[in-house]
Design an enzyme around this catalytic site. Structure first.
Site, PDB file in Angstrom:
ATOM      1  N   GLU A 238       0.855  -1.196   0.000  1.00 20.47           N
ATOM      2  CA  GLU A 238       0.000   0.000   0.000  1.00 20.47           C
ATOM      3  C   GLU A 238       0.883   1.236   0.000  1.00 20.47           C
ATOM      4  O   GLU A 238       1.845   1.320   0.781  1.00 20.47           O
ATOM      5  CB  GLU A 238      -0.922  -0.005   1.228  1.00 20.47           C
ATOM      6  CG  GLU A 238      -1.789   1.247   1.356  1.00 20.47           C
ATOM      7  CD  GLU A 238      -2.682   1.195   2.598  1.00 20.47           C
ATOM      8  OE1 GLU A 238      -3.105   0.080   2.973  1.00 20.47           O
ATOM      9  OE2 GLU A 238      -2.929   2.261   3.200  1.00 20.47           O
TER      10      GLU A 238
ATOM     11  N   GLU B 262      -2.225  11.280   3.624  1.00 22.15           N
ATOM     12  CA  GLU B 262      -3.225  11.086   4.669  1.00 22.15           C
ATOM     13  C   GLU B 262      -3.187  12.309   5.571  1.00 22.15           C
ATOM     14  O   GLU B 262      -2.125  12.884   5.820  1.00 22.15           O
ATOM     15  CB  GLU B 262      -2.942   9.831   5.494  1.00 22.15           C
ATOM     16  CG  GLU B 262      -3.229   8.532   4.782  1.00 22.15           C
ATOM     17  CD  GLU B 262      -3.007   7.340   5.692  1.00 22.15           C
ATOM     18  OE1 GLU B 262      -4.005   6.711   6.092  1.00 22.15           O
ATOM     19  OE2 GLU B 262      -1.845   7.039   6.002  1.00 22.15           O
TER      20      GLU B 262
END
Length: 557
Positions: free
Chosen positions: A445, A450
């Site tokens: 990933e 974020e």
């Protein structure tokens, strides 16, 4: 009796009546101004033959006053020292014989103060011109954590052991150890600048918006900590620096000349060198033109000493990738109003009951109130409303089955939502995640961006893979101003050599790519706004809705 006398008697009676009826109120305490303020100065080593002292620059001040509860000494260079009992020994470090006007401020109850001054003429023979030159390069020089060195941050004893008190015997950080978590990676954002202003040494710290706090000092950052943590903290302002001879326990060691330079950096105004340990004085153990090692005693625990190693080269965890990508091969400019382009995007629908984990609080829908293209932007909106058995609704788009790719440059221009509990993300997942043996984190990933509303403006870039997933993910972060009020470009350059993550061309994080990692095969793109969960944290009860707006998504190869 005249009218004037009658009026005065009535007024006096009224005042006496009021005083007799009201209760004593000492809510704010007594206000007592310090009086009879005096200060004396004893120049250490002063004799008939040495009227300005012994060259140490030391002066012992004793202040006293009636009604004083604390004292503060203010010096001509703008620095100051607090003294609860009015007694302090000050070292003046300017070389030669110099006159100083020192102000003593005495504070009384209620915050009132009295001041007085005293002039002292004292000699200092200490100088370390070479250290000044090495620190500043003669004008100004920037220093960074030598993060690639083992032990660049460490701790050891502060005692009489002639060997162990000169080294970080208890703990030494591994290379880039603090980059592994967003709670510590801010340490490597520090830029320490030493400069010369005339003959005055100056210092300024740029912490990128967050400081790595020792857990004992969380209250300084406004929190109670159970572990060392990065907290938003304002360190703006230029500090004054003085150099003085070291008085540490190392100087009593038989081989102290091999263990320390014997010079201490003293930073005014509670200044510190990157890691907050409640200390502003740092002993230089060694210094060259491009490397410096300092030692500082823990502010609230004199049995501990911390060690910092700095370099004039910014920390770079991995070399730059040898490849950049400039050929635009896929994009969505979001120029057509309505639902997202079905030839490029599919919806992830559902919630945590689908097995996604993270304890998130939203249900993902394909409703136009949660996801729509409008005015040239894609808008993903998280809302407080009952949805699918959850209290919040939102949306998650992915390019799975529409567009997967291996290696390239992904750029997403976006403006992020606000509100405690919001958790927007721009990320990529290994396309083989559903294949036996390749379930997450084996599939890999790449989190290009974020952000959590509970840490406004702190942007994270993270990689998950076997051995480095969840709370142990390989991550970096940086404070980027105005992420929720302005558009920024979130980018990754992904090559066989490295994965680099940027915001507006500022490097956030780098990981070297190898054939043993799952970053050498197809990935697809995901865009979403989650609420709460293990990373999003507590949701503000006042939250109603907020959107991530995306101007474009572009892939270059």
């Amino acid at each position: 009796m005249s009218k004037k006398i009658i009026l005065k008697l009535v007024s006096l009676f009224t005042i006496l009546l009021m005083m007799g009826c009201q209760k004593d109120d000492f809510t704010f305490g007594d206000i007592n101004t310090p009086t009879n303020l005096k200060v004396t100065a004893e120049i250490i080593g002063k004799t008939t033959d040495t009227p300005y002292g012994d060259g140490s620059g030391l002066v012992k001040f004793v202040g006293s006053a009636e009604n004083a509860i604390s004292y503060k000494y203010v010096y001509p260079d703008g620095t100051s020292d607090n003294s609860p009992n009015g007694k302090i020994t000050k070292r003046f470090t300017k070389t030669g014989v110099n006159n100083y006007t020192v102000t003593l401020v005495a504070s009384g109850k209620g915050g009132v103060v009295s001041t007085t001054t005293i002039d002292v003429e004292v000699q200092s023979d200490f100088s370390d011109d070479e250290a000044v030159q090495l620190l500043t390069g003669g004008t100004s020089k920037k220093w960074y954590w030598a993060a690639s060195e083992p032990g660049h941050l460490g701790v050891g004893p502060n005692n009489t052991d002639p060997v162990k008190n000169a080294i970080p015997d208890y703990y030494q950080a591994g290379p880039f150890e603090k980059a592994a978590s967003p709670t510590s990676s801010c340490l490597y954002e520090n830029v320490l600048t030493f400069s010369l202003d005339g003959d005055q040494l100056k210092y300024q710290l740029d912490n990128g918006g967050a400081t790595f706090f020792n857990k004992s000092y969380g209250s300084v950052g406004g929190q109670t900590l159970t572990e060392d943590t990065c907290l938003p903290y304002d360190v703006s302002g230029v500090k004054t620096v003085s150099l003085s001879p070291s008085e540490s326990v190392i100087m009593a060691n038989p081989k102290h000349a091999e263990q320390t330079r014997g010079t201490t950096i003293n930073i005014s105004g509670d200044g510190f060198m990157g890691y907050y340990i409640g200390q502003s004085s740092y002993e230089i153990l060694s210094i060259t033109a491009n490397r410096m090692v300092v030692r500082a005693v823990m502010g609230n625990d004199p049995s501990l000493a911390w060690y910092h190693t700095f370099s004039t080269s910014p920390p770079n965890q991995n070399p730059d990738p040898t490849t950049d990508y400039t050929n635009l091969v896929w994009s969505d400019e979001f120029n057509t109003d309505g639902a997202p382009d079905a030839s490029k995007w599919v919806y992830d629908l559902g919630n945590g009951n689908n097995g996604w984990g993270n304890s998130e609080k939203q249900n993902y829908t394909n409703s136009a109130t949660n996801v729509i293209v409008e005015g040239g932007n894609l808008k993903i909106t998280a809302k407080k409303e009952a949805s699918g058995g959850f209290d919040y609704s939102s949306a998650r788009l992915k390019s799975e089955g529409k567009y997967d790719f291996t290696y390239g440059k992904l750029e997403v221009r976006a403006k992020l939502p606000t509100g405690g509990g919001t958790w927007p993300a721009i990320w990529m997942l290994g396309a083989n995640y559903a294949t036996t043996g390749f379930a997450w984190p084996a599939c890999g990933e790449i989190d290009v961006m974020e952000h959590v509303g509970n840490s406004q403006d702190l942007v994270h870039g993270t990689l998950h893979y076997p051995g480095r997933s969840g709370g142990n993910a390989n991550t970096g972060s940086k404070t980027i101003p105005n992420v929720s009020t302005a558009f920024h470009v979130y980018k990754t350059i992904w090559s066989p050599e490295a994965i680099q993550i940027y915001v507006d061309d500022q490097l956030i994080h780098t990981v070297a790519n190898t054939t043993s990692l799952p970053f050498n095969k197809d990935f697809f793109i995901i865009l979403n706004v989650a609420m709460g969960g293990t990373f999003g944290g507590n949701i503000d009860p006042a939250f109603t809705q907020s959107s991530m707006e995306i101007d474009y998504v572009r892939v270059y190869q």
